[in-house]
Design a protein around this motif. Structure first.
Motif, mmCIF file in Angstrom:
data_model
loop_
_atom_site.group_PDB
_atom_site.id
_atom_site.type_symbol
_atom_site.label_atom_id
_atom_site.label_comp_id
_atom_site.label_asym_id
_atom_site.label_seq_id
_atom_site.Cartn_x
_atom_site.Cartn_y
_atom_site.Cartn_z
ATOM 1 N N GLU A 56 -2.047 -0.789 2.935
ATOM 2 C CA GLU A 56 -1.725 0.632 2.880
ATOM 3 C C GLU A 56 -2.944 1.470 3.267
ATOM 4 N N TRP A 83 -3.671 -4.160 -3.406
ATOM 5 C CA TRP A 83 -4.200 -2.980 -2.709
ATOM 6 C C TRP A 83 -3.072 -1.981 -2.481
ATOM 7 N N THR A 84 -3.268 -0.763 -2.963
ATOM 8 C CA THR A 84 -2.264 0.290 -2.791
ATOM 9 C C THR A 84 -2.843 1.507 -2.080
#
Length: 247
Positions: free
Chosen positions: A52, A241-242
């Motif tokens: 992202e 992971w965002t």
């Protein structure tokens, strides 16, 4: 080879490599690339995800044939590629597939692991044979890899047994951390998986336990390691992971 002979052979190898390592005092492999933002290490497991918040500050590192998997992200040329020596001339099904998917491709910085440094021209010729090009070519020998491992983990590792070694993907993670990556995001690196994203051979993974051990250590030490793969996050307790934290 009997158990005793095998033990004696491995013991001699450990002593030889330990002595040579102490005498040579090698440094980890250098990098000309500056990591300005997150580093994405793309392995060859069948499932990968583009992280992202991708932007121009991200760097991408590929392993062997995994470069073929990021074309769908709109990335044709990785910043750094790690390639194992046997992919260049090997006759195994995996080596043949790696050369096929990398045919007429290029990378910015290519690191070939465990190729003999006095045979650089043979390496260049081998890469040229399947049309793989690069801006910079570096050979990483065993002792430089051992140095990188020790610098990040604090562990000495003579790499005598297969199970003592990290995968190329984990070595790329250590490389990125050593060279100051603010975050390292793995995708397509899953010790629990089989097979590769670029072929259907379904080969089992080597180095499974060592990869898990080092991942656990990095997380326990608070290293900035993430994964873009939800299943890997669940299986290995790696933060998903965002996107980069908002300032």
């Amino acid at each position: 080879m009997t158990t005793v002979k095998k033990w004696l052979t491995q013991t001699r190898q450990r002593l030889h490599r330990s002595l040579k390592y102490r005498l040579n005092r090698p440094l980890p492999p250098a990098s000309s690339h500056v990591f300005r933002g997150p580093v994405v290490v793309v392995g060859s497991a069948p499932v990968i995800h583009k992280p992202e918040g991708w932007d121009a500050d991200f760097s991408v590192m590929t392993i062997n044939g995994s470069q073929s998997a990021i074309r769908g992200w709109g990335i044709d040329v990785p910043d750094i590629s790690f390639m194992m020596f046997n992919q260049v001339e090997g006759t195994s099904a995996n080596a043949v597939e790696v050369r096929r998917v990398l045919s007429d491709q290029r990378t910015r910085s290519l690191y070939v692991l465990l190729w003999r440094k006095n045979q650089r021209q043979r390496l260049a010729d081998g890469l040229k044979a399947f049309g793989y090009s690069y801006d910079n070519l570096t050979i990483i020998d065993r002792y430089e890899r051992m140095s990188l491992f020790e610098e990040i983990t604090g562990r000495k590792n003579t790499e005598v047994r297969t199970e003592d070694k990290c995968s190329n993907g984990l070595n790329a993670v250590l490389f990125a951390l050593y060279h100051g990556a603010p975050q390292v995001i793995i995708t397509g690196i899953n010790p629990n998986s089989t097979g590769h994203s670029y072929n259907q051979t379904g080969l089992a993974r080597a180095h499974v336990q060592m990869d898990k051990t080092i991942i656990e250590q990095l997380l326990a030490e608070g290293r900035p390691l993430y994964t873009a793969d939800p299943q890997v996050s669940r299986d290995l307790n790696i933060p998903l992971w965002t996107g980069r934290p908002k300032a």
